[in-house]
Design a protein around this motif. Structure first.
Motif, PDB file in Angstrom:
ATOM      1  N   ILE A   1       0.911  -1.420   0.124  1.00  0.00           N
ATOM      2  CA  ILE A   1      -0.042   0.018   0.102  1.00  0.00           C
ATOM      3  C   ILE A   1       0.893   1.327   0.075  1.00  0.00           C
ATOM      4  O   ILE A   1       0.585   2.083   0.685  1.00  0.00           O
ATOM      5  CB  ILE A   1      -0.913   0.027   1.122  1.00  0.00           C
ATOM      6  CG1 ILE A   1      -0.181  -0.337   2.572  1.00  0.00           C
ATOM      7  CG2 ILE A   1      -2.128  -0.974   0.892  1.00  0.00           C
ATOM      8  CD1 ILE A   1      -1.181  -0.330   3.869  1.00  0.00           C
ATOM      9  N   LYS A   2       1.736   1.169  -0.733  1.00  0.00           N
ATOM     10  CA  LYS A   2       2.727   2.201  -0.954  1.00  0.00           C
ATOM     11  C   LYS A   2       2.171   3.726  -1.251  1.00  0.00           C
ATOM     12  O   LYS A   2       2.264   4.787  -1.135  1.00  0.00           O
ATOM     13  CB  LYS A   2       4.074   1.919  -1.952  1.00  0.00           C
ATOM     14  CG  LYS A   2       4.967   3.072  -1.877  1.00  0.00           C
ATOM     15  CD  LYS A   2       6.415   2.788  -2.744  1.00  0.00           C
ATOM     16  CE  LYS A   2       7.265   3.863  -2.393  1.00  0.00           C
ATOM     17  NZ  LYS A   2       6.785   5.077  -3.113  1.00  0.00           N
ATOM     18  N   SER A   3       1.241   3.326  -2.251  1.00  0.00           N
ATOM     19  CA  SER A   3       0.506   4.441  -2.983  1.00  0.00           C
ATOM     20  C   SER A   3      -0.502   5.316  -1.833  1.00  0.00           C
ATOM     21  O   SER A   3      -0.403   6.313  -1.844  1.00  0.00           O
ATOM     22  CB  SER A   3      -0.436   4.257  -4.005  1.00  0.00           C
ATOM     23  OG  SER A   3      -1.500   3.053  -3.595  1.00  0.00           O
ATOM     24  N   ILE A   4      -0.969   4.413  -0.791  1.00  0.00           N
ATOM     25  CA  ILE A   4      -1.375   5.099   0.366  1.00  0.00           C
ATOM     26  C   ILE A   4      -0.453   5.695   1.081  1.00  0.00           C
ATOM     27  O   ILE A   4      -0.788   6.821   1.440  1.00  0.00           O
ATOM     28  CB  ILE A   4      -2.334   3.955   1.100  1.00  0.00           C
ATOM     29  CG1 ILE A   4      -3.580   3.529   0.167  1.00  0.00           C
ATOM     30  CG2 ILE A   4      -2.894   4.552   2.308  1.00  0.00           C
ATOM     31  CD1 ILE A   4      -4.232   2.259   0.828  1.00  0.00           C
ATOM     32  N   GLN A   5       0.500   5.215   1.394  1.00  0.00           N
ATOM     33  CA  GLN A   5       1.601   5.930   2.211  1.00  0.00           C
ATOM     34  C   GLN A   5       2.103   7.155   1.519  1.00  0.00           C
ATOM     35  O   GLN A   5       2.023   8.225   2.283  1.00  0.00           O
ATOM     36  CB  GLN A   5       2.932   4.870   2.190  1.00  0.00           C
ATOM     37  CG  GLN A   5       4.128   5.535   2.776  1.00  0.00           C
ATOM     38  CD  GLN A   5       5.266   4.694   2.828  1.00  0.00           C
ATOM     39  OE1 GLN A   5       5.370   3.583   3.316  1.00  0.00           O
ATOM     40  NE2 GLN A   5       6.421   5.339   2.039  1.00  0.00           N
ATOM     41  N   ASP A   6       2.200   7.196   0.191  1.00  0.00           N
ATOM     42  CA  ASP A   6       2.523   8.410  -0.277  1.00  0.00           C
ATOM     43  C   ASP A   6       1.417   9.558  -0.131  1.00  0.00           C
ATOM     44  O   ASP A   6       1.643  10.920  -0.073  1.00  0.00           O
ATOM     45  CB  ASP A   6       2.792   8.433  -1.936  1.00  0.00           C
ATOM     46  CG  ASP A   6       4.041   7.483  -2.062  1.00  0.00           C
ATOM     47  OD1 ASP A   6       4.679   7.430  -1.094  1.00  0.00           O
ATOM     48  OD2 ASP A   6       3.943   6.625  -3.319  1.00  0.00           O
ATOM     49  N   GLU A   7       0.375   9.198  -0.317  1.00  0.00           N
ATOM     50  CA  GLU A   7      -1.034  10.124  -0.313  1.00  0.00           C
ATOM     51  C   GLU A   7      -0.826  10.619   1.142  1.00  0.00           C
ATOM     52  O   GLU A   7      -1.111  11.688   1.299  1.00  0.00           O
ATOM     53  CB  GLU A   7      -2.189   9.442  -0.629  1.00  0.00           C
ATOM     54  CG  GLU A   7      -3.576  10.090  -0.398  1.00  0.00           C
ATOM     55  CD  GLU A   7      -3.466  11.253  -1.611  1.00  0.00           C
ATOM     56  OE1 GLU A   7      -4.317  12.130  -1.543  1.00  0.00           O
ATOM     57  OE2 GLU A   7      -2.709  11.394  -2.614  1.00  0.00           O
ATOM     58  N   LEU A   8      -1.077   9.806   2.092  1.00  0.00           N
ATOM     59  CA  LEU A   8      -1.062  10.084   3.503  1.00  0.00           C
ATOM     60  C   LEU A   8       0.167  11.181   3.787  1.00  0.00           C
ATOM     61  O   LEU A   8       0.094  12.095   4.512  1.00  0.00           O
ATOM     62  CB  LEU A   8      -0.709   8.998   4.616  1.00  0.00           C
ATOM     63  CG  LEU A   8      -2.000   8.031   4.573  1.00  0.00           C
ATOM     64  CD1 LEU A   8      -2.015   6.863   5.278  1.00  0.00           C
ATOM     65  CD2 LEU A   8      -3.590   8.994   4.869  1.00  0.00           C
TER      66      LEU A   8
END
Length: 367
Positions: free
Chosen positions: A118-125
């Protein structure tokens, strides 16, 4: 809102498809491995010469007779283990997201770190965290500027008030004062009282800007007549400052606007030009009627504004002259309010400064 949804949906779908792909890939790999083991075991068993009373041979015969049941049990067990593994990873990801959301409540903490799935969620957060830090810093800066301004205004309130009290007390305690001195002291006390009134008005200005929302009351007016009238009203002030007008205003230019608020925009721009003009210089005001907009330019000759100050000139509570005792230093709201009113009318306002010129440009839609 729609734009955000458009951005986030592909990311969430990518994560879902990634997890499902790995899940079914694991199931496929398990089934293929099981089949390969069965074929390999059968091949090896055919190569061996078995004795009918061999216990291993008897055991293998029982496995062969119940191969479907045994394979079914193995497949179900493998399915359960693989499903449990991926559910555990999914719940671990959800727990990580919950922990990261709690971490965002304190944006000054370390950056969010989530599993690679879930790296994309990490980047968004982390993007949200950076925006929160930026907004927090801007809010603190605005609050600090406001607090400093209140301190400055409180100091400025005390100074003219002390003068007013001092001169009035002097006239009361000295009844034998000559008419000339009494007139002079009265004039000074009146001047200080007017300055005191200006400062009190600035306090009200701050309150209105922070607490009141602007409501538009539009009507069709002559922009040409408004600007001409403002120039006439400011003529005595310009004369007192040793300044003069140069105007170029197109005739019969009408727009739909809130006249009181729009007049405030040009009032603030002209006052700014008066306060920051060189002595014995000219203030240039023009209004050109373009096909869809009216272009208003206010230009004065004054000290060139540095780029770092020019970029903040429309910020709340920002003053070019930070001197506490400046006679021209307002609350730092005039240009901020002018920008807000202009944008409420669907227009824009910009500023540039070079070669000892300060130029404000306002664009307003005609309809």
């Amino acid at each position: 809102m729609n734009k955000k949804n458009i951005i986030k949906r592909p990311a969430s779908k990518a994560i879902t498809w990634n997890i499902l792909f790995k899940y079914f890939l694991a199931l496929g790999a398990f089934v293929i491995t099981l089949l390969l083991l069965l074929f390999l075991s059968a091949f090896v068993c055919r190569l061996i010469i078995w004795q009918p009373d061999d216990p291993l041979y008897i055991f293998l015969l029982k496995i062969r007779d119940n191969i479907i049941l045994i394979c079914g049990i193995i497949v179900l067990a493998g399915l359960a283990v693989i499903t449990y593994h991926f559910i555990s990873r999914l719940t671990a990801c959800l727990d990580s997201i919950v922990d990261a959301a709690e971490q965002l409540l304190s944006p000054e903490s370390e950056p969010v770190e989530l599993p690679k799935e879930i790296k994309s969620i990490q980047d968004e957060l982390n993007r949200i965290r950076e925006e929160s830090l930026k907004n927090l810093a801007m809010a603190r800066e605005a609050e600090q500027r406001k607090n400093n301004l209140i301190v400055y205004l409180a100091h400025d309130l005390k100074t003219p008030l002390t003068s007013v009290i001092g001169y009035l007390t002097l006239m009361r305690d000295e009844p034998e004062l000559s008419p000339e001195l009494r007139s002079r002291y009265t004039g000074i006390a009146l001047e200080k009282a007017e300055r005191l009134e200006d400062l009190i008005n600035e306090f009200f200005e701050i309150t209105r800007f922070n607490l009141a929302s602007m409501v538009m009351e539009t009507q069709r007016i002559s922009l040409s007549r408004m600007l001409e009238q403002l120039c006439d009203e400011f003529s005595p002030i310009l004369k007192d400052k040793g300044l003069s007008w140069k105007t170029e205003i197109d005739d019969e230019t009408e727009i739909i606007c809130d006249p009181d608020k729009l007049e405030r925009v040009f009032d603030n721009l002209i006052r700014n030009a008066v306060n920051y003009s060189y002595e014995n210089s000219r203030i240039y005001l023009s209004m050109k009627k373009l096909p869809e907009t009216a272009k208003i330019v206010v230009r004065n000759s004054g000290k060139t504004i540095p780029p770092e100050k020019l970029s903040r000139i429309f910020d709340q509570f920002f003053r070019l002259d930070s001197s506490r005792a400046s006679a021209t230093g307002g609350a730092g709201l005039g240009l901020a309010i002018a920008k807000e009113i202009t944008e409420l009318h669907g227009g824009s306002i910009s500023v540039e400064s070079e070669n000892e010129k300060i130029i404000f440009t306002v664009l307003l839609p005609l309809s």
